[in-house]
Design an enzyme around this catalytic site. Sequence first.
Site, PDB file in Angstrom:
ATOM      1  N   GLY A 140       5.197  -1.124   2.512  1.00  0.00           N
ATOM      2  CA  GLY A 140       4.358   0.046   2.318  1.00  0.00           C
ATOM      3  C   GLY A 140       5.121   1.355   2.271  1.00  0.00           C
ATOM      4  O   GLY A 140       6.206   1.492   2.841  1.00  0.00           O
ATOM      5  N   HIS A 178       0.814  -1.219   0.000  1.00  0.00           N
ATOM      6  CA  HIS A 178       0.000   0.000   0.000  1.00  0.00           C
ATOM      7  C   HIS A 178       0.844   1.264   0.000  1.00  0.00           C
ATOM      8  O   HIS A 178       1.885   1.356   0.641  1.00  0.00           O
ATOM      9  CB  HIS A 178      -0.948   0.000   1.206  1.00  0.00           C
ATOM     10  CG  HIS A 178      -0.244  -0.109   2.531  1.00  0.00           C
ATOM     11  ND1 HIS A 178       0.238   0.983   3.214  1.00  0.00           N
ATOM     12  CD2 HIS A 178       0.062  -1.189   3.286  1.00  0.00           C
ATOM     13  CE1 HIS A 178       0.801   0.588   4.345  1.00  0.00           C
ATOM     14  NE2 HIS A 178       0.713  -0.719   4.422  1.00  0.00           N
ATOM     15  N   ASP A 179       0.385   2.225  -0.774  1.00  0.00           N
ATOM     16  CA  ASP A 179       0.942   3.584  -0.818  1.00  0.00           C
ATOM     17  C   ASP A 179       2.320   3.669  -1.455  1.00  0.00           C
ATOM     18  O   ASP A 179       2.985   4.704  -1.342  1.00  0.00           O
ATOM     19  CB  ASP A 179       0.967   4.218   0.583  1.00  0.00           C
ATOM     20  CG  ASP A 179      -0.406   4.251   1.217  1.00  0.00           C
ATOM     21  OD1 ASP A 179      -1.247   5.033   0.747  1.00  0.00           O
ATOM     22  OD2 ASP A 179      -0.648   3.478   2.164  1.00  0.00           O
TER      23      ASP A 179
END
Length: 264
Positions: free
Chosen positions: A139, A121-122
């Site tokens: 992440g 994520h991200d």
Amino acid sequence: MSKIHPTAIISPGAELDTSVSVGPYSLIGPHVRIGAGTTVASHCVIEGHTTIGQDNRIFQFSSLGAVPQDKKYNNEPCELVIGDRNTIREFCTLNIGSPGDRAVTSVGHDNWIMAYVHLAHDCQVGNHTIFANNTQLAGHVVVEDWVILGGFTVVHQFCRIGAHSFTAMNSLLFADLPPFVMAQGQPAQARSMNFEGLRRRGFSAERISAVKAMHKALYRDGLSLSDAMTRIAALAVQNSDVQPDVDMMLSFLQAASPQRGIVR
């Protein structure tokens, strides 16, 4: 002839250009948008709030847009955004963002992502990168343009990887990797600069010479980071043609995390 295989399941809410092809047994969710010329092979799952641009090749068994592997995630409408002309090989997993950061995982244009790569994520991936097999990004990792990550490279969360840098196979990155640097090891250490990659991209002899001087200042002469940056800044005074490369290096070093530091 329809380019959607009859065994594929496409949600009525999905938006696919008429030129998109989808192979057998693939599943595409209601919030997915896919641009012209993109091909999705068999047995892929594309879900979540995922936007995919034009002329991408997504190979079989990939999972794009699944929720992040983050215990804080609570069904927020975070996103995965993929640009144009990317190749995503077998068994890749690209997750959506998380609400604690940008809420978006992004991949730019013209990237070559080999089998079993994970983008958590991200993560932010630029353009013209190559991720060899089994590259794993935790992440919030930022990967700038023209980066090459060797097979089984593992990157700690929140690390940044500067443009034109390179990691050898089995490298573990626990700190920011500055632009142009070639790194190897567990943890990764700077070994040289990516001179061959720069030549292939048309860097002049003068620009490559300046990159060599940056390497000497950062890694060979025993300077503090502050003194190394002062010496690097002086390179552009001597030759204005290298100003963009100097600016890129200094900007990266100035933004280095006090907790992570740089690979050195």
